[in-house]
Design an enzyme around this catalytic site. Structure first.
Site, short mmCIF file in Angstrom:
data_model
loop_
_atom_site.label_atom_id
_atom_site.label_comp_id
_atom_site.label_asym_id
_atom_site.label_seq_id
_atom_site.Cartn_x
_atom_site.Cartn_y
_atom_site.Cartn_z
N SER A 93 -6.05 -0.16 11.16
CA SER A 93 -6.62 -1.38 10.60
C SER A 93 -7.88 -1.77 11.34
CB SER A 93 -5.62 -2.52 10.69
OG SER A 93 -6.25 -3.75 10.42
N ILE A 142 0.83 -1.20 0.00
CA ILE A 142 0.00 0.00 0.00
C ILE A 142 0.87 1.26 0.00
CG2 ILE A 142 -1.70 1.31 1.32
CD1 ILE A 142 -2.72 -1.31 2.45
N TYR A 154 -0.94 -6.99 17.45
CA TYR A 154 -1.18 -6.17 16.27
C TYR A 154 -2.40 -5.27 16.48
CZ TYR A 154 -1.81 -4.91 11.36
OH TYR A 154 -1.93 -4.20 10.19
#
Ligand SMILES: *[C@@H]1O[C@H](CO)[C@@H](O)[C@H](O)[C@H]1NC(C)=O
Length: 325
Positions: A179, A55, A203
Site C-alpha cells: 500500500s 479486492i 499499518y
C-alpha cells in the site's frame, strides 16, 4: 452576459461534477487492464488470500473467469464458502475450492501450506492479498503484534513454504499486495518489527515490510523463473478501513469512500496486472502502481534495511534461507 451563479452554486456544481468526472475517468482508464489482457489461466492454479471480499474477491473472480483452479484462502469459513458459491455461479468455473487460512496463527499457515503441498499438483500464482487495519495493539498467540503478523510475517512464511511448489510450476509469480501507506512507515527496524506505537505506523510498517520482502526475495529468486511483485492497489472502497469505526462515522465514511475511492473491481486491476501481464518478469522485486512499475517510496529505498528485515523475519520464523536456493 448575465450570470446568476454565485459562489454557492459553483461550489455545488464542483461537488457534483468532480466525483462524476473522477468516476468517469476510472471507468474509462482503470478497469481497462482486465478487459485488454486476454491471458488464459486454464491449467494454472492460483491462491488468493482474503478472497472472500473486496479486492481479493474481485481478483479471485477474474482468475476464475479465466479458467484457473482457484483456491480461496481465508479465515472466515461462512464468508469464504459464500464467495466460493458466488464465484462458481458467476463464472461457471467449478474448479474453485475454499481452504481455511488464519494468518493470525503460524500453525494455521503451516497446515494450510501442508494441505496445498499434499493435495495440489501445482501452484502458478500466489496472491498475498489479505490484510487488516487498526489491530496493531493486539498480540497473537505466536507472540507477534497482530497486524504485523497478518499483513507481513504470515504471508512471508506462507510464501517460503510454497516456494518449492512455485519453482516446480515455474514460470510462476508471487504477488504481495502492499500500500501507499508504506510511505508513512516510521521507525521500522529489526528491533521494532514487533512493537506498537500507533495505528497508522503499525499499518504503514507492515506494508513497508511487504515491499522490502518483495525486493529481497526478488534478488534471491533472480536465477529462478519465479517473479515477485509488490503493489499499491489504489485507495479502494473495501470497508477494511472502516470496519472498526463507530456506526455514525462508518456511514459517513462509507458514503465518502463510495464517491472518492475506487471500487474493489477497479482496485484489483494492478494486482491482476502483476499476476497476468506477460513480459514484466524482468521487473521482479519491483513495486507497481496503476498497472506500471513505480518508484518505491523513500522509506523503501534502503537495500540494507531490506536485508536486515529479511534476516530478522526468517530468524523469527526459524526458517533456513538455504532452502530457497
Ligand atoms: C527458466 O525458463 C527458461 C525458459 O523456459 C529455461 O530455459 C530455464 O532453464 C529456466 N530456469 C530455471 C532455473 O528453471
Amino acid at each position: 452576459m448575465n450570470c446568476y451563479c454565485g459562489p454557492m452554486c459553483i461550489f455545488i456544481i464542483v461537488i457534483l461534477i468532480f466525483p462524476l468526472c473522477l468516476r468517469l475517468y476510472r471507468k474509462l482508464f482503470l478497469v481497462k487492464f482486465a478487459v485488454k489482457n486476454k491471458v488464459s489461466l486454464v491449467g494454472k492454479t492460483v491462491i488468493v488470500t482474503g478472497a472472500n471480499t473486496g479486492i481479493g474477491y474481485q481478483t479471485a473472480l477474474e482468475c476464475a473467469k479465466r479458467g484457473a483452479r482457484l483456491i480461496i484462502a481465508c479465515e472466515n469459513k461462512p464468508l469464504g464458502t459464500k464467495a466460493l458459491e458466488t464465484i462458481i455461479k458467476t463464472t461457471g468455473n467449478k474448479n474453485v475450492i475454499f481452504k481455511l487460512l488464519d494468518l493470525a496463527s503460524l500453525k494455521s499457515v503451516r497446515s494450510f501450506a501442508d494441505d496445498v503441498l499434499k493435495n495440489e499438483e501445482r501452484l502458478d500464482i500466489l496472491i498475498n492479498n489479505a490484510a487488516v487495519l487498526m489491530r496493531g495493539n493486539e498480540m497473537t498467540s505466536d507472540g507477534f503484534q497482530l497486524e504485523m503478523q497478518i499483513n507481513y510475517i504470515s504471508p512471508v512464511l506462507l510464501t517460503l513454504l510454497l516456494i518449492d511448489m512455485l519453482k516446480k510450476s515455474s514460470p510462476s509469480r508471487i504477488i504481495n499486495v502492499a500500500s501507499i501507506a508504506a510511505k508513512y512507515a516510521k521507525n521500522f527496524t529489526p528491533e521494532t518489527i514487533n512493537s506498537y506505537t500507533d495505528h497508522i505506523s503499525s499499518y504503514a510498517n507492515s506494508k513497508l515490510g511487504n515491499i522490502l520482502f518483495t525486493q529481497e526475495l526478488g534478488k534471491k529468486l533472480k536465477d529462478s523463473n519465479i517473479s515477485v511483485f509488490s503493489l499499491h492497489p489504489g485507495i479502494t472502497n473495501t470497508g477494511i478501513a472502516i470496519k472498526n469505526f463507530n456506526p455514525i462515522f462508518r456511514v459517513c465514511a462509507a458514503i465518502f469512500s463510495r464517491v472518492f475511492f475506487m471500487s474493489p473491481e477497479e482496485g484489483a486491476q494492478t494486482t491482476l496486472y502483476t499476476a497476468l501481464e506477460q513480459g514484466i518478469e524482468r521487473f521482479s522485486g519491483c513495486f507497481f502502481e496503476q498497472c506500471k512499475v513505480a518508484k518505491p517510496y523513500k522509506t523503501a529505498t534502503n537495500p540494507a534495511l531490506a536485508k536486515q528485515i529479511w534476516d530478522v523475519t526468517l530468524n523469527l520464523l526459524k526458517y533456513d534461507e538455504d532452502k530457497i536456493r
